[in-house]
Design a protein around this motif. Structure first.
Motif, short mmCIF file in Angstrom:
data_model
loop_
_atom_site.label_atom_id
_atom_site.label_comp_id
_atom_site.label_asym_id
_atom_site.label_seq_id
_atom_site.Cartn_x
_atom_site.Cartn_y
_atom_site.Cartn_z
N VAL A 235 0.89 -1.21 0.00
CA VAL A 235 0.22 -0.12 0.03
C VAL A 235 0.88 1.23 0.06
O VAL A 235 0.60 2.05 -0.89
CB VAL A 235 -0.79 0.04 1.22
CG1 VAL A 235 -1.62 1.24 1.41
CG2 VAL A 235 -2.06 -0.94 0.93
N LEU A 236 1.95 1.09 0.77
CA LEU A 236 2.78 2.57 0.93
C LEU A 236 3.42 2.64 -0.44
O LEU A 236 3.79 3.69 -0.65
CB LEU A 236 3.78 2.32 2.15
CG LEU A 236 3.07 2.50 3.51
CD1 LEU A 236 4.14 2.38 4.32
CD2 LEU A 236 2.13 3.81 3.76
N PHE A 237 4.05 1.52 -0.84
CA PHE A 237 4.75 1.67 -2.27
C PHE A 237 4.09 2.12 -3.25
O PHE A 237 4.33 2.84 -4.16
CB PHE A 237 5.30 -0.04 -2.71
CG PHE A 237 6.57 -0.25 -2.31
CD1 PHE A 237 7.02 -0.02 -0.97
CD2 PHE A 237 7.64 -0.54 -3.11
CE1 PHE A 237 8.52 -0.33 -0.58
CE2 PHE A 237 8.72 -0.99 -2.94
CZ PHE A 237 9.21 -0.86 -1.61
N GLY A 238 2.54 1.52 -3.21
CA GLY A 238 1.53 2.59 -4.15
C GLY A 238 1.56 3.94 -3.97
O GLY A 238 1.60 4.52 -4.83
N LEU A 239 1.27 4.15 -2.94
CA LEU A 239 0.93 5.59 -2.57
C LEU A 239 2.11 6.44 -2.77
O LEU A 239 1.97 7.51 -3.17
CB LEU A 239 0.55 5.72 -0.88
CG LEU A 239 -0.91 5.39 -0.50
CD1 LEU A 239 -0.83 5.32 0.92
CD2 LEU A 239 -1.99 6.07 -1.11
N HIS A 240 3.47 5.94 -2.74
CA HIS A 240 4.54 6.98 -3.11
C HIS A 240 5.12 6.54 -4.35
O HIS A 240 5.97 6.95 -4.65
CB HIS A 240 5.57 6.56 -1.95
CG HIS A 240 5.36 7.01 -0.62
ND1 HIS A 240 5.30 8.37 -0.01
CD2 HIS A 240 4.76 6.54 0.61
CE1 HIS A 240 5.13 8.45 1.15
NE2 HIS A 240 4.76 7.40 1.54
N GLY A 241 4.35 5.72 -5.11
CA GLY A 241 4.64 5.83 -6.66
C GLY A 241 5.72 4.65 -6.77
O GLY A 241 5.95 4.33 -8.01
N PHE A 242 6.37 3.83 -5.89
CA PHE A 242 7.35 3.10 -6.41
C PHE A 242 6.73 1.86 -7.07
O PHE A 242 7.47 1.21 -7.77
CB PHE A 242 7.96 2.56 -4.92
CG PHE A 242 8.83 3.43 -4.31
CD1 PHE A 242 9.96 4.06 -4.85
CD2 PHE A 242 8.53 4.13 -3.05
CE1 PHE A 242 11.05 4.97 -4.48
CE2 PHE A 242 9.19 5.31 -2.53
CZ PHE A 242 10.52 5.58 -3.34
N GLY A 243 5.50 1.40 -6.64
CA GLY A 243 4.86 0.31 -7.25
C GLY A 243 4.83 0.81 -8.79
O GLY A 243 5.05 -0.29 -9.90
N ALA A 244 4.30 1.87 -9.27
CA ALA A 244 4.42 2.13 -10.64
C ALA A 244 5.74 2.21 -11.29
O ALA A 244 5.82 1.99 -12.45
CB ALA A 244 3.68 3.34 -10.86
#
Length: 363
Positions: A235-244
């Motif tokens: 979730v945090l990775f997605g919120l901070h853009g690292f997932g994308a």
């Protein structure tokens, strides 16, 4: 024809009202600036929480821009909103440098930035050139720069220039924008990579420890906590853009909807961890039934989050998360009052976690 001439004059007056409604952003010796203090916003009052707003094109916006609105905030916020908001940013560059970077945090679905060509009519769509398109709904390969945030490089000429920005979002609608010199942006990136790297190391250590304890003891609480920590980390990775940036760079639909989906799964595992750790099934039938009937709702909402992307899902998420964490924390306090020693660590751990969530929300 006379009516159209007067209409064009009114539109021209609205779009040229920078001196009356907001001062231009002055670029001088500083290395970073917050455009939110001087940006003028249009269409913000018809951006709706309960229905999808109209996606206004540049021509439609210029035809009827409406009155401007100055937020005078570092991070202008419009709450939970579905639709399009236009922004106008005037910049006066006295810095001696033309190389700048506009960065927005990865919370918006799409961001378009247009520049008015010098000396041309600001009421005509063909007077603007599109400088960049970015956002959560744009694949990483199609963005102006490969970066976890929404980043658009700008060549800002000396003197005054005018930019129009189109923001599109369905959900939390706030605009955390910063204008950096290239050197300042690289230094900030380096510092943030170190802090996020340290955080990732801590998460991996927690995951490894809980998995090892589960394999050694076969206590299901540690496996539930392992899944909770893993999904919350995503979730945090997605919120901070690292997932994308690293995990799903060419899956924009998943990038937009994964945060709420993983958030609901994280709460599901947190509920079962709380139930198992506090041994609710053996000691309190009402609490046990609460977990049994409340936790499956997380999967229903998770599937709904994959099917819908609007402000309603964020409202449901806030309500479900609040009630779930209230149930979890209340269970810990109940166990503590019953004299269970392990409940002390449970209450302390969840207190720290909830404080972290509050800080994360306001940072």
């Amino acid at each position: 024809m006379k009516f159209w001439r007067w209409e064009r004059l009114l539109i021209f007056a609205f779009l040229c009202a920078g001196e009356a409604f907001g001062e231009p952003l002055q670029l001088g010796n500083a290395q970073r600036y917050s455009p939110g203090y001087t940006m003028q916003f249009y269409n913000s009052r018809i951006c709706s929480t309960f229905r999808r707003g109209k996606d206004l094109s540049l021509a439609e916006f210029l035809r009827e821009p409406g009155p401007p609105r100055i937020m005078n905030e570092e991070t202008p916020s419009f709450g939970l909103c579905n639709g399009t908001i236009w922004g106008k940013l005037q910049i006066e560059n006295h810095s001696g440098s033309m190389d700048w970077i506009l960065e927005l945090m990865p919370v918006l679905d799409r961001v378009y930035i247009y520049r008015l060509r010098p000396g041309e009519d600001p009421s005509r769509p063909d007077s603007y050139e599109l400088l960049g398109l970015t956002g959560r709904a744009i694949p990483m390969k199609d963005r102006p720069m490969t970066h976890r945030n929404h980043v658009i490089p700008l060549q800002i000429a000396p003197g005054q220039s005018t930019y129009l920005l189109k923001f599109v979002a369905n959900g939390p609608f706030f605009i955390p924008a910063t204008l950096f010199s290239r050197a300042a942006h690289q230094k900030r990136d380096y510092d943030e990579q170190l802090s996020f790297g340290a955080y990732l190391g801590v998460v991996l250590a927690i995951l490894g420890y809980n998995l090892f304890i589960f394999i050694s003891t076969r206590e299901w609480a540690y496996l539930f906590y392992f899944f909770h920590t893993a999904t919350f980390g995503f979730v945090l990775f997605g919120l901070h853009g690292f997932g994308a940036q690293y995990l799903w760079p060419n899956s924009p639909v998943w990038n937009v909807r994964s945060v709420l989906f993983l958030c609901f799964l994280s709460v599901f595992w947190a509920l079962w961890f709380s139930s198992s750790f506090n041994q609710v099934s053996r000691s309190h039938r009402f609490l046990w039934n609460s977990y049994v009937y409340w936790s499956p709702l997380a999967w229903i909402l998770a599937v709904a989050a994959l099917l819908r992307d609007d402000a309603w899902m964020w409202i449901l998420a806030e309500v479900y998360l609040f009630c779930s964490y209230l149930l979890i924390y209340g269970t810990g306090l109940w166990s503590l009052f019953r004299g269970k020693r392990q409940a002390r660590f449970f209450v302390i751990g969840w207190s720290v976690f909830l404080v972290f969530l509050v800080l994360e929300a306001f940072m």
